[in-house]
Structure formats: C-alpha cells, structure tokens
Design a protein around this motif. Structure first.
Motif, PDB file in Angstrom:
ATOM      1  N   SER A  81      -7.078   4.240  -0.657  1.00 15.59           N
ATOM      2  CA  SER A  81      -5.810   3.503  -0.664  1.00 15.59           C
ATOM      3  C   SER A  81      -5.337   3.298  -2.096  1.00 15.59           C
ATOM      4  CB  SER A  81      -5.974   2.122  -0.024  1.00 15.59           C
ATOM      5  OG  SER A  81      -6.587   2.226   1.226  1.00 15.59           O
ATOM      6  N   MET A  82      -4.062   3.032  -2.225  1.00 15.80           N
ATOM      7  CA  MET A  82      -3.535   2.637  -3.520  1.00 15.80           C
ATOM      8  C   MET A  82      -2.536   1.517  -3.300  1.00 15.80           C
ATOM      9  SD  MET A  82      -2.027   4.881  -6.623  1.00 15.80           S
ATOM     10  CE  MET A  82      -1.050   5.866  -5.536  1.00 15.80           C
ATOM     11  N   VAL A  83      -2.608   0.529  -4.164  1.00 17.49           N
ATOM     12  CA  VAL A  83      -1.727  -0.619  -4.067  1.00 17.49           C
ATOM     13  C   VAL A  83      -0.854  -0.640  -5.314  1.00 17.49           C
ATOM     14  CG1 VAL A  83      -1.724  -3.137  -4.243  1.00 17.49           C
ATOM     15  CG2 VAL A  83      -3.212  -2.009  -2.578  1.00 17.49           C
ATOM     16  N   ALA A  84       0.442  -0.862  -5.119  1.00 20.57           N
ATOM     17  CA  ALA A  84       1.358  -0.984  -6.258  1.00 20.57           C
ATOM     18  C   ALA A  84       1.575  -2.471  -6.506  1.00 20.57           C
ATOM     19  CB  ALA A  84       2.678  -0.276  -5.953  1.00 20.57           C
ATOM     20  N   LEU A  85       0.653  -3.055  -7.246  1.00 19.49           N
ATOM     21  CA  LEU A  85       0.659  -4.510  -7.431  1.00 19.49           C
ATOM     22  C   LEU A  85       1.768  -4.973  -8.376  1.00 19.49           C
ATOM     23  CD1 LEU A  85      -0.830  -7.308  -7.097  1.00 19.49           C
ATOM     24  CD2 LEU A  85      -2.079  -6.713  -9.170  1.00 19.49           C
ATOM     25  N   MET A  86       2.475  -6.001  -7.937  1.00 20.11           N
ATOM     26  CA  MET A  86       3.392  -6.699  -8.832  1.00 20.11           C
ATOM     27  C   MET A  86       3.037  -8.177  -8.767  1.00 20.11           C
ATOM     28  SD  MET A  86       6.834  -4.654  -7.730  1.00 20.11           S
ATOM     29  CE  MET A  86       7.899  -5.906  -8.402  1.00 20.11           C
ATOM     30  N   MET A  87       3.164  -8.856  -9.898  1.00 21.13           N
ATOM     31  CA  MET A  87       2.864 -10.283  -9.896  1.00 21.13           C
ATOM     32  C   MET A  87       4.085 -11.067 -10.323  1.00 21.13           C
ATOM     33  SD  MET A  87      -1.097 -10.632 -10.838  1.00 21.13           S
ATOM     34  CE  MET A  87      -0.908 -10.127 -12.519  1.00 21.13           C
ATOM     35  N   PHE A  88       4.410 -12.057  -9.537  1.00 20.83           N
ATOM     36  CA  PHE A  88       5.573 -12.888  -9.769  1.00 20.83           C
ATOM     37  C   PHE A  88       5.093 -14.232 -10.297  1.00 20.83           C
ATOM     38  CE2 PHE A  88       8.907 -10.498  -7.399  1.00 20.83           C
ATOM     39  CZ  PHE A  88       8.098  -9.484  -6.918  1.00 20.83           C
ATOM     40  N   PRO A  89       5.463 -14.593 -11.530  1.00 22.50           N
ATOM     41  CA  PRO A  89       4.969 -15.855 -12.090  1.00 22.50           C
ATOM     42  C   PRO A  89       5.510 -17.069 -11.331  1.00 22.50           C
ATOM     43  CG  PRO A  89       6.583 -14.832 -13.550  1.00 22.50           C
ATOM     44  CD  PRO A  89       6.292 -13.842 -12.467  1.00 22.50           C
ATOM     45  N   ILE A  90       4.633 -18.008 -11.126  1.00 25.47           N
ATOM     46  CA  ILE A  90       4.977 -19.241 -10.418  1.00 25.47           C
ATOM     47  C   ILE A  90       4.509 -20.400 -11.289  1.00 25.47           C
ATOM     48  CG2 ILE A  90       4.296 -20.679  -8.430  1.00 25.47           C
ATOM     49  CD1 ILE A  90       6.249 -18.473  -7.657  1.00 25.47           C
ATOM     50  N   GLY A  91       5.341 -21.403 -11.421  1.00 23.07           N
ATOM     51  CA  GLY A  91       4.945 -22.537 -12.240  1.00 23.07           C
ATOM     52  C   GLY A  91       5.443 -23.836 -11.642  1.00 23.07           C
ATOM     53  N   ARG A  92       5.896 -24.722 -12.494  1.00 19.94           N
ATOM     54  CA  ARG A  92       6.362 -26.023 -12.039  1.00 19.94           C
ATOM     55  C   ARG A  92       7.884 -26.162 -12.154  1.00 19.94           C
ATOM     56  NH1 ARG A  92       2.409 -25.539  -9.856  1.00 19.94           N
ATOM     57  NH2 ARG A  92       0.419 -26.616 -10.126  1.00 19.94           N
TER      58      ARG A  92
ATOM     59  N   VAL B 120       0.860  -1.180   0.000  1.00 19.78           N
ATOM     60  CA  VAL B 120       0.000   0.000   0.000  1.00 19.78           C
ATOM     61  C   VAL B 120       0.896   1.228   0.000  1.00 19.78           C
ATOM     62  CG1 VAL B 120      -1.755   1.290   1.256  1.00 19.78           C
ATOM     63  CG2 VAL B 120      -1.803  -1.220   1.264  1.00 19.78           C
ATOM     64  N   ILE B 121       0.679   2.101  -0.956  1.00 16.42           N
ATOM     65  CA  ILE B 121       1.445   3.346  -1.012  1.00 16.42           C
ATOM     66  C   ILE B 121       0.464   4.508  -0.901  1.00 16.42           C
ATOM     67  CG2 ILE B 121       3.188   2.184  -2.434  1.00 16.42           C
ATOM     68  CD1 ILE B 121       2.292   3.845  -4.805  1.00 16.42           C
ATOM     69  N   PRO B 122       0.921   5.664  -0.463  1.00 19.44           N
ATOM     70  CA  PRO B 122      -0.009   6.787  -0.351  1.00 19.44           C
ATOM     71  C   PRO B 122      -0.680   7.071  -1.689  1.00 19.44           C
ATOM     72  CG  PRO B 122       2.047   7.308   0.760  1.00 19.44           C
ATOM     73  CD  PRO B 122       2.278   6.021   0.002  1.00 19.44           C
ATOM     74  N   ARG B 123      -1.883   7.572  -1.611  1.00 17.84           N
ATOM     75  CA  ARG B 123      -2.671   7.791  -2.824  1.00 17.84           C
ATOM     76  C   ARG B 123      -2.379   9.188  -3.380  1.00 17.84           C
ATOM     77  NH1 ARG B 123      -8.298   7.508  -4.879  1.00 17.84           N
ATOM     78  NH2 ARG B 123      -8.877   5.337  -5.018  1.00 17.84           N
ATOM     79  N   THR B 124      -1.133   9.351  -3.821  1.00 18.46           N
ATOM     80  CA  THR B 124      -0.732  10.621  -4.425  1.00 18.46           C
ATOM     81  C   THR B 124       0.121  10.331  -5.648  1.00 18.46           C
ATOM     82  OG1 THR B 124       1.356  10.749  -3.195  1.00 18.46           O
ATOM     83  CG2 THR B 124      -0.576  11.763  -2.162  1.00 18.46           C
ATOM     84  N   GLY B 125       0.148  11.292  -6.550  1.00 21.79           N
ATOM     85  CA  GLY B 125       0.978  11.157  -7.738  1.00 21.79           C
ATOM     86  C   GLY B 125       2.455  11.075  -7.401  1.00 21.79           C
ATOM     87  N   GLU B 126       2.872  11.823  -6.383  1.00 19.00           N
ATOM     88  CA  GLU B 126       4.280  11.766  -5.989  1.00 19.00           C
ATOM     89  C   GLU B 126       4.677  10.335  -5.595  1.00 19.00           C
ATOM     90  OE1 GLU B 126       2.080  13.956  -5.004  1.00 19.00           O
ATOM     91  OE2 GLU B 126       2.943  15.963  -4.757  1.00 19.00           O
ATOM     92  N   SER B 127       3.790   9.636  -4.893  1.00 18.79           N
ATOM     93  CA  SER B 127       4.074   8.254  -4.498  1.00 18.79           C
ATOM     94  C   SER B 127       4.194   7.339  -5.699  1.00 18.79           C
ATOM     95  CB  SER B 127       2.949   7.717  -3.617  1.00 18.79           C
ATOM     96  OG  SER B 127       3.056   8.237  -2.345  1.00 18.79           O
ATOM     97  N   VAL B 128       3.296   7.559  -6.649  1.00 22.36           N
ATOM     98  CA  VAL B 128       3.331   6.739  -7.860  1.00 22.36           C
ATOM     99  C   VAL B 128       4.663   6.931  -8.574  1.00 22.36           C
ATOM    100  CG1 VAL B 128       2.359   6.552 -10.185  1.00 22.36           C
ATOM    101  CG2 VAL B 128       0.846   6.635  -8.191  1.00 22.36           C
TER     102      VAL B 128
END
Lengths: 518, 518
Positions: free
Chosen positions: B427-438, B385-393
């Motif tokens: 709120s703002m979330v800076a989502l990252m997704m990490f691929p998981i496999g076999r 969760v990062i602050p909901r501001t452009g500066e944070s982005v």
C-alpha cells in the motif's frame, strides 16, 4: 423431483420458473441424474439416509443473475448452498450442509478480471480455478506465480473461503490471509464491496485490504453470511531460484530443538517455503513411517524450502544449517538449487505445486502408505491445530499411540496419521485421514472414530480448524468457551444479515433461527 | 455534572452508583477537571460547541469489572466510548465520537499475560503500552522484538484496532494483521474468545488465528461491536543485523521505475523493512522538500531497510542494488550495517523505533518542515491510500499542486504534504497533515480544507483509511458503493449485536439505529 425442506412444491415451481428466466432453462437442474453430480463423492454417509443431498442446482453466469437467484430464494425462503467449483473433497465437496438445499453453482462465473503484474495481484470470479488462472498468466506471459493447493482443480475463492492453503512461499500459502478485497451478494440480493472497493471508482481495491471502519471479510470465511462474487488475491513475483535443505535427527526428543530452530528461522522469514516435518525418513507426506528396525533411520526429518534470488537463498540455507548444527547429532542434507522458470527436465522431477504450477498428482498418492497401500478411494480429514513445538508433537503422538486402538478399533482401519504439517507459518496441524468408500459398515466405523477424535482432541485443547460438512456441527460445538458465546455471536449476525436463513444453512455449524436446535 | 444524551439524570446517577460499586469510587470520574483529561488535545473543534466531550469516565481493572460496567450501561442505555490508553492523537485521542458518552478507560488493565519467546508472540490487555511490553521483555531477557508505532506510548490493542502500523520488518508492521486471537466483551456483557480461543483450554489460541467458522475479529477493527479485553500479537525474533540502502533518481518520472523495482523486491520480501519514499533529498519524513534550485538535488529518494542475518541481508542489499541499477542515472548509497543488540553508541545514532524500541522523539519533529518550522502544536492526518505506482504518485502530486491553493487558501496554512508513505507492504498512503491549535479561525480553515480534501480525493478514487473522529462520518460516507451497502451491512450487524446502541456510538461512522440520520 426433490423439494427443499419447509418449502411447498408450488412455491418451489414458481422459484424454478423465475430462476429459468433469470439464468436460462439450461442452467437450472432438477433431473435426478443432473442433481446427482452434486453429491459428495467422499461422503461418509454415501447412500445412507443421512447423506447430504441437493434438491436442485442453479448456475448463474453473472453478478446480476446471482442477485436475481438470491432474491427469488429469499422471497420463497428456499435454502441455497453456494459453491465455487465444488472441489472441496474431504470436506463436503459440492453437497450442501442441509439436505434439500439448492446448490448455487458459480462455476460459470469464471472470468479472470485482472492480473496486475507490477503490483502482483489478481481479481477473479468464483468459477476461476487455479488451472484457469495459471493458464491466463502463462498465455499473457506475466512474471508472477500463483499459490495452488494440492490438487489444483478447485477455485481460488472457494479454497480461500474454506480456509485452505498452498505450497509455495509465505505469506501466499495462507489463502484467506492473502486476499485483498471482496464483492459479496447478501441474502436480500444487495451487492457489497469490501475494503477500498466500497469507494466508487476506487483505485486501491487490491492495494489495501482493511478499508475504513469494521472489516467484514472474515464473516465470509467458512461462513454463510453472503455469496462472494469477486475476490482479490496477492500473487508472488516469480522467485529467481529455489533451494531446500533437509535436517534429520536420530532421537525422538530432538524434535523439540528441531521445531524451536524452525520457528526461529520461519518467524524471521529466513526459511519461507512450505516446510514439512516427517516422522522417520523422507517419504511422501501422507505416508511417512519410521522404520525402527533399520539402523540409522532418523527419528524426524524436516524439509526447509527457500525461495528467492540465488545468492540470497544460498546465504539463507547456510544460515539455517548453522542454526540446526546446534542440535546434537543432526544431519543436514543440502538440496539442489533450481533456477526459474524451470527447464522442462526439471519440471518433470519436482513437485510442481511447489513451483506455482497446479497439478492433480496428489490423487495418485493420497491416503496411500506402507501400512495402507490400497486406500478405499476417498477420505475425510481430521486436522486439529496443535502448538508448534516439539513437546506438542511428542504429546500428540503419545496420545495417538495410547488411544488409537481403543478409539478406532485398531490400525487395520486404514486410518493414516498423525502427519505433522508445518506448512502453515506459525501453526502446526496433526493431520489424520479416515478412509471413506462405498462400504457402509466401514464408513460407519470411520464416522464413529472421527467423532471420537474430534471430542477427545478438543478435551486436550487441540481444536479442529476445518471439518467435513457432516461433522461441522460437532466441531463447532467444541468451540464452547463461555457457553458457546462465539457461536451465539455468529448466529446473532446470521439472523440479522439473512433473516430468512436462506444462505447455506448449517455451514460450519451456523444455522438460521428456524433451523436451530435447542 | 454532564449527563449523556437521552439519559435522565436519575438513571445516570443510578448507573454511576453501580459503577462505583463495581470498580471502586476512585475509578469513576465525574468532576469537570477529571473529565477534562479525556479531551482530545488535537481536536479541530477545541473549545467550540462541536468539540466531542465525555460526560464522565469509568476505569475498570478486570474483565469482570468491564462486564459489570457494560451491563449497567446496557440497562440504562448509556453510551460508552472505550479507549485503551487514549493516545490516538490526530485521530481523536481519548474523546468520544458522540459527545456525552462515558469514556470506558481500560488503562488499568495493563497485564502482559504471556510473552512466548519460542513461538514469538505476546498476549496482552488493552492498557499495555508499547513501553510496558518493551520493559517486560527487556527485564525478562527475552530475545524478541516488538513493532512500535511512532510515538510508542500508546496501547498495542488500541493501535491495532485503530488500524495503526509500525516501523520494523514486514509483516509485523501491520498491527491488526499481525494479531492472533481476541477476547471481547459484547454489549450484553457476555465474553467471547475468537479463533482457537473459543475452545476451552485451547492450546493454540496464539498459534492459529482463523479458528473454525466465520472470523469475527475484523468487526472490532475501527469498530464498535464489542470491547477487546485481550489480544495476541506476533513478535519478531530479534534479527541479528540491519542494513539499508538509499536509491536516488534525478528525473521526476523515474519514480515509476523506482516503485516498480521496490514492489518487485518487497512483494518477494527481499526488502523487508519499512521503506520510505522522499520527494527530493533525504530529510525527515514529515518535511522532505525538493530543493530544485540546488544542482544535483535528487527528484526522489527511496530508503530500503533490511533485517536479518548478516550474510543474508548483505546478499539482499546487493540484489536490490542490481535491480535498481536498471533505472537510468540512479545513485545507490549503501548504509551502515548494524548488528543487534545495538551498542549504546549505535542506539544514540539510529531512529530507535526501527529497532523495536518505543520512543517519543516524533513529538520533537512532528509537523515541522522547512516551510513550517513552528507548527501549531497538534495536527490531524489525512491519509488516502493510493495505488503503489509511480504514476499514482505523479498524479497525486500534480493534483495537489494544481488544487492546493484553491482548496486550502494557500501554502501559508501550514499544511504539510503530500508525503508518500510506502511503509506498508503493498500500500501507499499520501499523507497530509493539517495543523490544529487553539486558534478557532485557523482551526475552522483547517476543517474546511480537510473536508474538501476528503471529498475531492474520494472523487478521484483515493480513499482515506483512517480519520479523526469528527471526520469519520464524512469519510464513511465516501465509501458509498451501491448506495452505501457496506455501511448498511455494518449498521445491520451493529443493531443485532448492540441493540441498545451503547458501545462507542458513531465510531468510524457506524451509528446505532436510534442515532442514525436519514
């Protein structure tokens, strides 16, 4: 000098001495005239042996001083009763739940730590009153509103922790629900920050309330698990305008359609202000009575305030009017549109608390009604939550009419109610006010009537959400599902987090092990 | 057959036997092929020794059966890991936090106990999925919407307890925040009802959430203090229409004005839908990339959905457009207005989850992006969760660009992000997704990168609100204010309410005493 229960005088002297070192001798109060200031002016036991009285008071000015005071109390097992500003009149004021407790008075901790206009929140200490925050915001020229209760002299933190609400737009009126992040001192003196505040240097303490893992904030609502020393609150960006409408219906049973329509509008936030349902004509909220002798007097009146941009709220009011038009025979009166900031002239005409301005005007009307033009001075509030339907209103009103005389020895007691408060989104409270004064015989009758109402209402499934300190045990006992399982859970947690039982023993019916009955 | 840790095989057999008597032999699973169904398909430790695996599973159908199962577990000190439907992919799925735990599978408890159209709420059991509730409402012809996450196959209760959110209007998108009342089985088998539900025959269990005294519900969010067996949820009366607008700006730094304007509009609820901020042009939310080579490509795009009556939302969109017009060089594209119920044709064109219709379409796009057209299959989500501001982005994006390669061994890893999710109010979330496999080597790299991101983000004050099971300890440890005081408080409560530590040990970093490290 009074000494707390189960504490020997030498230990108490030692504690007082340590407290004087910690906070300064001027801020530890033991003289009778000083301690008397912490009496509950609305106590239903005024000057009787059961009146809840403090033994002393201590007023720290900083977090570190709170920690020091609590550590000393924990060492000597001295019960502390924490208050923010102690303005919780009708629910116990600044007097402790357990007589002999030392009042931990937090009013000196009155810093507004942050008001963030862009993200519309504030972070405050317990001693910050609604007036303080309003002044701070006004002086800084920030374009945000606060949501004050009526009266507005109390603490934001105190009001939220007591379950209080306000009078502007939803969701801000739910003061506990609109908080975001806490700092709390536990019984061992340790400091906890909740939500994102538990991350050192967190950037989003007031941006996301839930944090990671269990959310403990709820434990401190109407609780005694810790002492809240900081709390974040959402603020509302100043709405550009306000409009309201009033709907009136002429048959008692039309309250069903009235509330169904209101629920539809409020649950989708078309109406967002603090609505009010009056029995009869428009009158002040604490004294509406239907004058059935006058032809054309409505059975029910409902006020619908809406906040927002001018063209939006005009469309919302129009939509609301269309929806209410389906209720047969209803009358819809459109109110004046007011732009903000209010002109000085408009400020004089409106109920300012609906415009984010804290006031004390309520004291000039509280308890007054056509039936009781000169109330005793104080009152205690009985406020069971009933379902938000017209059927519930009619059922409660019928029950009141049929049982009031027997339960309260007649109307002449000055009891006011029931007033159906719809000012909380999704909830309705059937408020009754029992006058309290300095006459012991009258106070005794009021106590008896109050206790009967708590018990009888509970039997009907109407539960009181908040109670004056001397009745908190009685109310807590009505929440008895599965042999009082919820209360037992709270007691288990209490014993774990405050093993010596020093924090506000008895508050809202939760007692530490050594003071528990049965 | 696997045996839970610290349990002797004879005790385990005795427990299994008692469970079979309680729930029926068909609903106690010990065969390897049955237990394997509870593996986490997205486990970053798939087929490695550290993979979290159940020893068995038991699936009660009633409250009384849950109580019986828990009492037996408590007697033999067998760790249970409660799941609702176990669909929490990317955060642990149906696999336990502690290997060897017995999965307590609540999917058979799938009764919709009440849907109240007039007061717009539902009361459900843990096995009720969003699809189930949607079907129930549709068949009954009720005029209320649900707020589903994407995908919608999971449990309302499970999703809310895990801190999930949805995609319709505010405040319904905050699933934990929009609940009202719980029933919970504690570690000793006792049943607690919270809020007004603690009053026998309460009429307002789903009408007022806070009750009287401490509010314990928060303890069960991302928690392991009890097993939730019923939960109330607010529903939204069907909004009559939907409209959206898209704002685009062409300079990176204009994200500051963009978010300030969005905050103003959302914090006064003029825009009430699930907004989305894209870097670059409009694209699917999990794969927007700015094509800087093409002239005229915007730097940022912001989508503004609004729900409500047609004339109201038109006025709201117009007001929003006027506010955004102050951002220099912005472009505002008005979207189509859609009336509800949607026509069959419209249903095909829209993202149905934004219209209260649960879907699974997300699986066809998840993790896919221009940079990674064929993702590994699963992923784990990192969502600070990062602050909901452009500066944070801008700060987060700069940090990402400067450190991604070093932290993750380069872009070729297939990591997606950061996507700035503004779908939560305030709120703002800076989502990252990490691929998981076999592929073990790839999974190992992902784990390393994920752990680095958790640690480095925390150092910058960006805290993860939710984590895959194997990383919950690491994340919980970042919430270290005052020597981990919040975690210690949770542990103190855990030890008190579950002294044998049988309920979901380790969930969200909270371990019972006998399993605690250090």
């Amino acid at each position: 000098m009074a000494v707390p229960p189960n504490v020997n005088p030498a230990d108490f002297e030692a504690a007082l001495s340590l407290w004087r070192s910690a906070v300064g001798a001027d801020w530890v109060f033991t003289a009778a005239e000083d301690v008397a200031l912490y009496r509950d002016a609305y106590s239903p036991y005024w000057a009787e042996p059961e009146e809840r009285l403090a033994s002393a008071a201590v007023a720290p000015a900083t977090l570190e001083q709170v920690q020091a005071v609590v550590r000393t109390a924990n060492r000597y097992r001295i019960p502390l009763y924490a208050i923010s500003t102690g303005r919780n009149l009708a629910y116990g004021g600044s007097a402790p739940a357990l007589s002999g407790s030392v009042v931990l008075d937090l009013k000196r901790m009155n810093r507004v730590l942050e008001v963030n206009e862009r993200n519309a929140y504030a972070l405050v200490e317990p001693g910050v009153s609604y007036f303080d925050l309003y002044d701070h915001i006004t002086k800084a020229g920030l374009d945000v509103w606060i949501d004050a209760p009526d009266p507005g002299w109390g603490s934001l933190i105190g009001n939220a922790l007591d379950g209080g609400g306000g009078w502007t737009a939803s969701p801000f009126r739910d003061h506990f629900g609109s908080h975001c992040g806490m700092e709390v001192v536990l019984a061992d003196g340790e400091v906890v920050r909740t939500g994102m505040g538990a991350l050192p240097n967190a950037k989003s303490w007031q941006h996301y309330k839930w944090g990671h893992g269990p959310w403990v904030d709820g434990l401190f609502r109407q609780g005694n698990m810790g002492i809240v020393t900081k709390m974040g609150f959402y603020l509302m960006p100043r709405p550009e305008a306000y409009i309201s409408g009033t709907v009136q219906v002429y048959r008692e049973e039309d309250v069903v359609a009235l509330l169904d329509t209101l629920n539809l509008l409020e649950n989708q936030h078309v109406v967002n202000g603090s609505t009010a349902l009056y029995y009869g004509d428009l009158e002040n909220i604490y004294g509406s009575v239907r004058d059935q002798a006058t032809p054309g007097t409505p059975a029910w009146s409902l006020v619908l305030p809406i906040y927002g941009p001018e063209k939006v709220i005009r469309a919302q009011l129009e939509y609301a009017r269309d929806k209410f038009a389906r209720v047969p025979g209803m009358r819809f009166v459109e109110g004046e549109l007011l732009r903000t900031p209010l002109t000085a002239e408009a400020q004089k005409r409106v109920h300012q608390v609906n415009f984010g301005i804290p006031i004390l005007a309520i004291f000039s009307m509280l308890g007054r009604s056509p039936a009781n033009p000169a109330p005793a001075g104080g009152h205690i509030g009985f406020s069971p939550v009933i379902p938000r339907t017209g059927e519930s209103v009619l059922e409660y009103q019928r029950y009141y009419r049929e049982n009031m005389a027997a339960m309260s020895a007649g109307k002449e007691t000055g009891i006011v109610g029931p007033v159906f408060l719809t000012n909380w989104e999704r909830s309705m409270v059937a408020l009754m006010m029992f006058p309290i004064g300095r006459d012991k015989a009258s106070n005794s009758r009021m106590r008896l009537a109050f206790a009967r109402w708590v018990t009888k209402a509970a039997e009907h499934g109407w539960a009181e959400y908040r109670a004056p300190t001397p009745f908190q045990d009685l109310v807590a006992q009505t929440y008895s599902f599965n042999n009082h399982a919820l209360l037992h859970l709270c007691e288990t947690i209490k014993d774990a987090v405050d093993p010596n039982g020093i924090l506000s023993p008895g508050r809202y019916g939760v007692w530490p092990k050594h003071l528990r009955k049965g």
